[in-house]
Each structure stands twice: as C-alpha cells, then as structure tokens.
Design an enzyme around this catalytic site. Structure first.
Site, PDB file in Angstrom:
ATOM      1  N   CYS A  65       0.794  -0.935   0.316  1.00 33.00           N
ATOM      2  CA  CYS A  65      -0.007  -0.194  -0.231  1.00 33.00           C
ATOM      3  C   CYS A  65       0.975   0.999  -0.266  1.00 33.00           C
ATOM      4  CB  CYS A  65      -1.545  -0.146   1.466  1.00 33.00           C
ATOM      5  SG  CYS A  65      -2.367  -1.071   1.804  1.00 33.00           S
ATOM      6  N   GLU A  67       0.439   3.996   1.921  1.00 34.28           N
ATOM      7  CA  GLU A  67       1.236   4.332   3.445  1.00 34.28           C
ATOM      8  C   GLU A  67       2.609   3.196   4.049  1.00 34.28           C
ATOM      9  OE1 GLU A  67      -3.236   4.408   3.700  1.00 34.28           O
ATOM     10  OE2 GLU A  67      -1.380   3.428   2.784  1.00 34.28           O
ATOM     11  N   ARG A  93     -10.229  11.437  -5.020  1.00 35.05           N
ATOM     12  CA  ARG A  93     -11.177  10.431  -3.943  1.00 35.05           C
ATOM     13  C   ARG A  93     -11.052  10.930  -2.548  1.00 35.05           C
ATOM     14  NH1 ARG A  93      -9.771   4.831  -4.727  1.00 35.05           N
ATOM     15  NH2 ARG A  93      -7.910   5.420  -5.794  1.00 35.05           N
ATOM     16  N   CYS A  99      -5.533   0.316   5.462  1.00 33.25           N
ATOM     17  CA  CYS A  99      -6.172  -1.294   5.539  1.00 33.25           C
ATOM     18  C   CYS A  99      -5.900  -1.571   7.335  1.00 33.25           C
ATOM     19  CB  CYS A  99      -5.916  -2.063   4.600  1.00 33.25           C
ATOM     20  SG  CYS A  99      -4.395  -2.382   4.374  1.00 33.25           S
ATOM     21  N   TRP A 138       3.175  -6.465  18.607  1.00 37.29           N
ATOM     22  CA  TRP A 138       4.088  -7.558  17.494  1.00 37.29           C
ATOM     23  C   TRP A 138       5.293  -6.519  18.019  1.00 37.29           C
ATOM     24  CZ3 TRP A 138       7.562  -7.423  13.693  1.00 37.29           C
ATOM     25  CH2 TRP A 138       7.939  -8.064  13.716  1.00 37.29           C
TER      26      TRP A 138
END
Length: 154
Positions: A65, A67, A93, A99, A138
């Site tokens: 992605c 990002e 957009r 995500c 994590w």
C-alpha cells in the site's frame, strides 16, 4: 491513551496535499474506471518536519500500500520516527483510511503516530491506538506481546 478525533492543522493539510499531488502526478490509471496499478498516494511527516511520499503497487499477492511505501522511503531517507501519515486516492477520491495490514504495521512500528482519516465530520486526525482498540502488539524481539494497559488504559 484514546484521545478522540482531532481537527486538522495547517501541516496536516500540507501533508494531504503532498499525498494528493504525488498520486495525481504518478497514477497510471486513465480514469476511476481504469484499474491501474498506482492508484493511491501517501505522505508521512517525520518528527523533523520532513515529508516522505509513496505510491501503492497493486498486485494480486497484496502488493504494498502507499502508506508502506512512504514509510520505507522515510526510513531510507533517515527518518526514524513518523509523526503523521495520510493516504489519498487518485482522481479526487480524497483521504482514505489505512487498511487493516497498514494499521497493524503503523501500530507496531510507530507508536503514537497520528493518522489522517475520513469521518462523518470530515477528515480528522486520530492516534493509531484509537484505530486499534485492544490490538495485540508485535515486536521483532519478542513476537506477540500481552495487552498493554499503559498504551490503552484500563
């Protein structure tokens, strides 16, 4: 830690513009109906105020992605701490929220990063912890970590 949505600052708007101009200049889609490979731009501001940009690389294997590309570019340019990040879609957009995979990576590697997201009240800034309530952290050193009360509160 949840602080709730914050209104945008001038530097947030500058970051949105950097992501928008990046994808507008580098999209390969000829229109919204064209499923191009490069359809999202992202911009990340480091704690020194520098802006790092990236575009996505769509692929059936889950290509990176925008990002994540911006985070990689930031690291390659010496940034070690990201303050704010945003993604913007091509063809007007506007701001698009990260995500799930991006949220987890931001959560794990950039504690306290501000993420610009669309809301019912317009684009707002939220801490990554606000986007990941009760998430499991994590780390490279320790793998999956137990719930962290200091990070999320009681």
């Amino acid at each position: 830690m949840n602080s709730g949505p914050q209104t945008l600052t001038d530097t947030d708007r500058e970051l949105i513009e950097a992501a928008r101009s990046t994808i507008d200049a580098h999209t390969d889609a000829s229109s919204l109906a064209d499923p191009g490979v490069h359809t999202m731009g992202a911009a990340a501001r480091d704690v020194d105020g520098r802006i790092h940009v990236g575009v996505n690389l769509a692929h059936f294997t889950g290509g990176p992605c925008a990002e994540l590309v911006a985070l990689g570019a930031a690291r390659a340019n010496g940034a070690r701490h990201i303050e704010t990040i945003v993604a913007v879609g091509n063809y007007g957009r506007g701001v698009v929220g990260p995500c799930g995979r991006d949220r987890q990576i931001l959560f794990d590697y950039h504690r306290g990063v501000r993420v610009l997201v669309p809301t019912a009240d317009g684009v707002r800034a939220l801490l990554i912890e606000d986007l990941m309530p009760y998430a499991t952290a994590w780390t490279i050193e320790g793998g999956t970590q137990p719930y962290d009360r200091e990070r999320f509160g009681p």
